[in-house]
Design a protein around this motif. Structure first.
Motif, mmCIF file in Angstrom:
data_model
loop_
_atom_site.group_PDB
_atom_site.id
_atom_site.type_symbol
_atom_site.label_atom_id
_atom_site.label_comp_id
_atom_site.label_asym_id
_atom_site.label_seq_id
_atom_site.Cartn_x
_atom_site.Cartn_y
_atom_site.Cartn_z
ATOM 1 N N SER A 118 2.086 -59.091 20.508
ATOM 2 C CA SER A 118 1.262 -59.778 19.513
ATOM 3 C C SER A 118 0.179 -60.616 20.165
ATOM 4 N N GLU A 119 0.334 -60.957 21.434
ATOM 5 C CA GLU A 119 -0.650 -61.780 22.129
ATOM 6 C C GLU A 119 -1.718 -60.953 22.824
ATOM 7 N N TRP A 120 -1.323 -59.871 23.490
ATOM 8 C CA TRP A 120 -2.281 -59.078 24.260
ATOM 9 C C TRP A 120 -2.653 -57.762 23.581
ATOM 10 N N GLY A 121 -1.923 -57.379 22.552
ATOM 11 C CA GLY A 121 -2.231 -56.130 21.875
ATOM 12 C C GLY A 121 -1.782 -54.891 22.616
ATOM 13 N N THR A 122 -1.104 -55.062 23.719
ATOM 14 C CA THR A 122 -0.661 -53.922 24.531
ATOM 15 C C THR A 122 0.455 -53.168 23.832
ATOM 16 N N ARG A 123 0.325 -51.862 23.769
ATOM 17 C CA ARG A 123 1.405 -51.019 23.264
ATOM 18 C C ARG A 123 2.387 -50.770 24.403
#
Length: 229
Positions: A118-123
């Motif tokens: 939720s912070e970096w958007g990394t999947r």
């Protein structure tokens, strides 16, 4: 934001055997650099000459938080052995995921894990060899790619167990590895490495185990792998 369609997956594995096995399995599904822009950029976070299995797993675990932060809005995947304790292995992963704002359930699904920071958007995708549910390692997964009716494989298991009574010193946790290498030594082209064995069709890319892994990987390529079921 989400990763663009051409963003490759950063894919972390324990060692060279894992790299070649997964690479050739994905190629059998036409998931290659030429045909799939998101094809993974593999990372081996340990010295390839280091044969300490546990060090490879530790290195992948230690890479999780850095990889999530370093690849915002893109995709990262981690393949680790469950070893003797699936739950303990998952908890080691989950602890690191929570530290980078990825919601991690109490246990990993049989379909593998997919989530997003939720912070970096990394999947983020995680697979525990062999099947996210059983103790084991890469070789236990690869044994599932052997034809179930292969009598030579059954005999390789009998012969390997018989070797124990004659002084063979491989530990119990490496039985599947010993069986698989024995079986591969008896093929038309003896002793082929795992990746080449998949490429040659000795190990079936269309087995149930292989299909489940590839489905998980394709979810990692998809825009939103939040669902793992």
């Amino acid at each position: 934001m989400i990763a663009g369609p051409n963003a490759p997956v950063r894919f972390f594995v324990e060692g060279v055997d894992d790299f070649h096995a997964i690479l050739h399995l994905l190629r059998r599904y036409n998931l290659s650099r030429e045909e799939t822009p998101q094809f993974p950029k593999f990372r081996l976070p340990r010295n390839e000459n280091e044969h300490d299995h546990s060090q490879g797993k530790r290195a992948v675990l230690d890479a999780i938080e850095t990889a999530v932060k370093a690849n915002p809005n893109e995709s990262v995947g981690f393949v680790l052995d469950a070893d003797d304790d699936v739950q303990a292995s998952w908890e080691a992963v989950a602890h690191r995921l929570v530290n980078v704002s990825v919601d991690a359930p109490a246990g990993i699904s049989s379909h593998g894990f997919g989530g997003r920071s939720s912070e970096w958007g990394t999947r983020v995708g995680v697979w525990l060899m062999p099947d996210n549910q059983r103790p084991g390692e890469l070789e236990d997964f690869l044994e599932e790619l052997v034809d179930g009716d292969d009598e030579l494989h059954l005999y390789a298991r009998e012969a390997t167990q018989g070797a124990r009574s004659r002084g063979a010193e491989f530990p119990d946790g490496k039985t599947s590895k010993a069986v698989l290498h024995t079986w591969l030594a008896w093929q038309e082209n003896p002793g082929r490495p795992y990746g080449t064995a998949i490429e040659s069709g000795y190990l079936r890319h269309d087995s149930d185990a292989a299909v489940r892994f590839v489905v998980w990987f394709r979810r990692l390529l998809a825009p939103d792998p939040q669902s793992t079921d």
